[in-house]
Design a protein around this motif. Structure first.
Motif, PDB file in Angstrom:
ATOM      1  N   TYR A  32       0.779  -1.195  -0.083  1.00  0.00           N
ATOM      2  CA  TYR A  32       0.151   0.017   0.050  1.00  0.00           C
ATOM      3  C   TYR A  32       0.840   1.245  -0.072  1.00  0.00           C
ATOM      4  CZ  TYR A  32      -3.852  -3.090   1.202  1.00  0.00           C
ATOM      5  OH  TYR A  32      -4.773  -4.224   1.240  1.00  0.00           O
ATOM      6  N   GLU A  33       1.861   1.140   0.812  1.00  0.00           N
ATOM      7  CA  GLU A  33       2.973   2.178   0.792  1.00  0.00           C
ATOM      8  C   GLU A  33       3.522   2.689  -0.654  1.00  0.00           C
ATOM      9  OE1 GLU A  33       3.641   4.062   3.671  1.00  0.00           O
ATOM     10  OE2 GLU A  33       4.882   5.329   2.364  1.00  0.00           O
ATOM     11  N   LEU A  34       3.805   1.596  -1.137  1.00  0.00           N
ATOM     12  CA  LEU A  34       4.250   1.653  -2.470  1.00  0.00           C
ATOM     13  C   LEU A  34       3.279   2.326  -3.638  1.00  0.00           C
ATOM     14  CD1 LEU A  34       6.700  -1.372  -2.835  1.00  0.00           C
ATOM     15  CD2 LEU A  34       7.353   1.118  -2.710  1.00  0.00           C
ATOM     16  N   GLY A  35       1.903   2.172  -3.273  1.00  0.00           N
ATOM     17  CA  GLY A  35       1.068   2.737  -4.037  1.00  0.00           C
ATOM     18  C   GLY A  35       0.170   1.572  -4.971  1.00  0.00           C
ATOM     19  N   ALA A  36       0.461   0.417  -4.802  1.00  0.00           N
ATOM     20  CA  ALA A  36       0.053  -0.826  -5.104  1.00  0.00           C
ATOM     21  C   ALA A  36      -1.397  -0.803  -4.623  1.00  0.00           C
ATOM     22  CB  ALA A  36       1.096  -1.970  -5.356  1.00  0.00           C
ATOM     23  N   SER A  37      -2.216  -1.822  -5.268  1.00  0.00           N
ATOM     24  CA  SER A  37      -3.438  -2.382  -4.588  1.00  0.00           C
ATOM     25  C   SER A  37      -3.579  -3.772  -4.893  1.00  0.00           C
ATOM     26  CB  SER A  37      -4.687  -1.574  -5.228  1.00  0.00           C
ATOM     27  OG  SER A  37      -4.463  -0.566  -6.059  1.00  0.00           O
ATOM     28  N   PRO A  38      -2.855  -4.558  -4.052  1.00  0.00           N
ATOM     29  CA  PRO A  38      -2.696  -6.101  -4.552  1.00  0.00           C
ATOM     30  C   PRO A  38      -3.933  -6.586  -4.290  1.00  0.00           C
ATOM     31  CG  PRO A  38      -1.504  -5.575  -2.508  1.00  0.00           C
ATOM     32  CD  PRO A  38      -1.970  -4.240  -3.116  1.00  0.00           C
ATOM     33  N   ASP A  96       6.980  -2.828 -14.000  1.00  0.00           N
ATOM     34  CA  ASP A  96       7.079  -3.564 -15.286  1.00  0.00           C
ATOM     35  C   ASP A  96       5.579  -4.286 -15.450  1.00  0.00           C
ATOM     36  OD1 ASP A  96      10.480  -4.525 -15.061  1.00  0.00           O
ATOM     37  OD2 ASP A  96       9.215  -2.611 -15.619  1.00  0.00           O
ATOM     38  N   ALA A  97       5.068  -4.699 -14.138  1.00  0.00           N
ATOM     39  CA  ALA A  97       3.595  -5.457 -14.149  1.00  0.00           C
ATOM     40  C   ALA A  97       2.436  -4.580 -14.387  1.00  0.00           C
ATOM     41  CB  ALA A  97       3.576  -6.424 -12.948  1.00  0.00           C
ATOM     42  N   ARG A  98       2.846  -3.064 -14.375  1.00  0.00           N
ATOM     43  CA  ARG A  98       1.740  -2.224 -14.411  1.00  0.00           C
ATOM     44  C   ARG A  98       0.826  -2.307 -13.147  1.00  0.00           C
ATOM     45  NH1 ARG A  98       2.923  -0.771 -20.018  1.00  0.00           N
ATOM     46  NH2 ARG A  98       1.719  -2.235 -21.192  1.00  0.00           N
ATOM     47  N   ALA A  99       1.526  -2.506 -11.865  1.00  0.00           N
ATOM     48  CA  ALA A  99       0.784  -2.455 -10.611  1.00  0.00           C
ATOM     49  C   ALA A  99       0.913  -1.088 -10.057  1.00  0.00           C
ATOM     50  CB  ALA A  99       1.302  -3.435  -9.542  1.00  0.00           C
ATOM     51  N   ILE A 100       1.931  -0.404 -10.508  1.00  0.00           N
ATOM     52  CA  ILE A 100       2.180   1.267 -10.045  1.00  0.00           C
ATOM     53  C   ILE A 100       2.676   1.696 -11.359  1.00  0.00           C
ATOM     54  CG2 ILE A 100       2.475   0.635  -7.701  1.00  0.00           C
ATOM     55  CD1 ILE A 100       5.433   0.774  -8.102  1.00  0.00           C
ATOM     56  N   TRP A 101       2.798   3.002 -11.167  1.00  0.00           N
ATOM     57  CA  TRP A 101       3.317   3.692 -12.548  1.00  0.00           C
ATOM     58  C   TRP A 101       4.538   4.570 -12.206  1.00  0.00           C
ATOM     59  CZ3 TRP A 101      -1.753   2.358 -11.821  1.00  0.00           C
ATOM     60  CH2 TRP A 101      -2.315   1.576 -13.061  1.00  0.00           C
ATOM     61  N   PHE A 102       4.821   4.625 -11.204  1.00  0.00           N
ATOM     62  CA  PHE A 102       6.393   5.393 -10.709  1.00  0.00           C
ATOM     63  C   PHE A 102       6.605   4.929  -9.381  1.00  0.00           C
ATOM     64  CE2 PHE A 102       3.468   7.848  -7.562  1.00  0.00           C
ATOM     65  CZ  PHE A 102       2.384   7.974  -8.458  1.00  0.00           C
TER      66      PHE A 102
END
Lengths: 102, 449
Positions: A32-38, A96-102
């Motif tokens: 979540y901290e990295l901005g991903a929503s797994p 790379d997996a497009r889970a986050i963009w930056f």
């Protein structure tokens, strides 16, 4: 095993957890901290939770949870995730997996 | 003279002769001195006056002596209480003074020192009846005592030449010297036993904390975890020694400007050795995770900054950034990112720990809504405990991940830095922690009221 594979490929970032596992909580927080929503799948709430756990162990995940998949690929357990995070490759994998963009 | 027990604080300076003067400021010596009829400092001054010594050689019991003895008696009486060491030392100091001032003392017994120091109780030849008056005058007239002393010196000079007197004086000196040496040995013995006592108390407390029963009938599990903790402490101490040896080697290599390849080898030696501690911690955590988490194996100041059983990597990086200049832009970026990522990982792990704590608390707090039958309650209770036990077990996992984070962060740091910068970083880290340890020692040794 199939269930695991299906679920793992369904989203860019997938984490298998157990509701009672606090380490899973840590890894979720990190994502979540990295901005991903797994996508989170709690094995103790799944019908075939036992088989899934067995399958995850078969992949070499010890302890069986948390088990992290990025882009359908098995990444590892907490130790691996933290190691990849520190050397920067976790972020790259997520991008790379497009889970986050930056 | 009423029985008088001076209230003397147990200070570190007790036991050495010179401090009798110093401690007059700290204790109730004001009233004590008053009861003696003269000031102890004056007694010291008097003793240094050779004329005074000659007067004393007539061997008349001095009022001072009796008063000092009374004090000694009461001090001895109170020897059983806790400040006995202090009092005993004070008494010794007092007696030292009394012996300095009153060399020839009539045969009244001395409690601990035996008769030999009084071996030459001089025959009380009343050669000068004036002396008594003079001495009393000295005792009560305080500062004017010195004057009186010099006054009588003329009269007693002829007597001092007397052969017998000379021999007596020599014997007195000898006896006094022997007595002083004995006192010194006794004081040293007391001091070392006191040190030993505090050491033993500390060991005992530490052993108790680690669950070792003092009696030999301890159960196996307790002694196992105790052994794990103590074994780790011993190994950690050894590791610290080895580390400082490696560091010295590295420091001299840096100072003598050796080539990069050689420096790299030395740096790698140090970092490899640094990793040993994580292996040790892992083993110890399996035996006793709480010992590692509690930080009792670290010094107090280090413990203050502890995070999940060790240091915080992000903090360490922040401290190092300044010391590693000059850094290229790329290095700066890399280090800054590393600081960020380690901070993120630390936060994640901290959140997990909090969740664990919360979950554990909820498990134990819940009064399971069971049946009123006692057996049902017991089953619920046991179930509750079993769940709590399971949760506690995950602590080891958190410690392992925290250590893993520390290792990974340092490894990544070394990847970013050049060999020379790595060497400086390693030295800086070591110096920082050894300063923290030194601070702890100073803190623990600070004088307390």
């Amino acid at each position: 095993m199939d269930r695991v594979k299906d679920l793992a490929s369904a989203k860019a970032a997938v984490i298998f957890t157990k509701s009672s596992c606090c380490m899973c909580h840590s890894i979720k927080s990190l994502f979540y901290e990295l901005g991903a929503s797994p996508a989170i799948h709690e094995l103790d709430r799944e019908v075939s939770g036992r088989e899934m756990e067995w399958a995850l162990r078969g992949l070499g995940c010890n302890p069986s949870v948390p088990a992290v998949f990025i882009g359908g690929r098995f990444i590892g357990s907490a130790k691996d995730v933290i190691s990849y995070h520190v050397d920067g490759s976790l972020k790259q994998m997520l991008i790379d997996a497009r889970a986050i963009w930056f | 003279m009423p029985s008088f027990v001076p209230a003397i604080p147990a200070s570190n300076s007790i036991g050495s002769e010179g401090n009798i003067v110093q401690s007059t400021q700290n204790t109730d010596f004001g009233s004590f001195e008053h009861s003696l009829g003269f000031r102890i400092e004056d007694a010291i001054n008097l003793s240094r006056d050779p004329a005074f010594n000659q007067i004393k050689s007539n061997g008349r019991a001095l009022g001072t002596d009796i008063q000092v003895r009374a004090v000694n008696k009461s001090v001895v009486a109170s020897e059983t209480d806790q400040s006995s060491t202090a009092l005993a030392s004070q008494r010794i100091a007092l007696q030292k003074e009394s012996h300095l001032n009153l060399v020839s003392i009539p045969g009244a017994h001395s409690e601990n020192w035996g008769d030999s120091n009084m071996a030459d109780t001089s025959p009380r030849t009343e050669t000068s009846t004036d002396d008594t008056d003079d001495r009393n005058q000295m005792l009560e007239a305080g500062p004017s005592a010195a004057l009186v002393a010099s006054d009588s010196s003329g009269r007693s000079k002829e007597k001092a030449v007397d052969q017998k007197t000379l021999r007596r004086l020599a014997q007195n000196r000898e006896a006094a010297r022997k007595s002083r040496l004995r006192k010194k040995a006794y004081v040293q013995q007391l001091e070392s036993s006191r040190l030993k006592l505090t050491q033993l108390e500390q060991e005992l407390q530490r052993a108790r904390q680690q669950g070792i029963f003092v009696s030999s009938s301890g159960d196996q599990s307790h002694s196992n975890s105790g052994n794990g903790a103590m074994a780790f402490d011993v190994e950690y101490a050894r590791w610290l020694e080895e580390q400082s040896r490696h560091i010295n080697e590295l420091r001299s290599a840096v100072n003598s400007h050796v080539g990069d390849t050689e420096l790299r080898i030395i740096v790698d030696n140090v970092t490899t050795h640094f990793d040993d501690i994580y292996r040790l911690k892992d083993t110890a955590a399996k035996a006793d995770v709480f010992h590692i988490l509690s930080g009792m194996w670290k010094t107090p100041a280090e413990r203050c900054f502890m995070w999940i059983g060790g240091f915080r990597s992000s903090e360490l990086l922040k401290l190092l950034m300044n010391q590693l200049e000059p850094l290229t832009d790329q290095q700066l970026m890399g280090l800054y990112n590393l600081q960020q990522t380690s901070q993120q990982a630390e936060d994640a792990l901290s959140q997990g720990m909090e969740a664990l704590q919360q979950s554990l608390a909820e498990t134990l707090a819940n009064n399971p809504p069971g049946s009123t039958e006692s057996s049902g309650n017991v089953a619920n209770y046991m179930g509750q405990m079993a769940m709590a036990m399971g949760k506690l077990g995950t602590l080891e996992g958190f410690l392992r991940q925290a250590d893993n984070l520390r290792q990974q962060t340092l490894m990544q740091m070394h990847r970013i830095l050049t060999t020379r910068q790595s060497a400086r970083a390693v030295l800086a880290i070591h110096d920082y922690f050894s300063r923290l340890r030194a601070l702890s020692s100073l803190w623990l040794a600070r004088p307390r009221e």
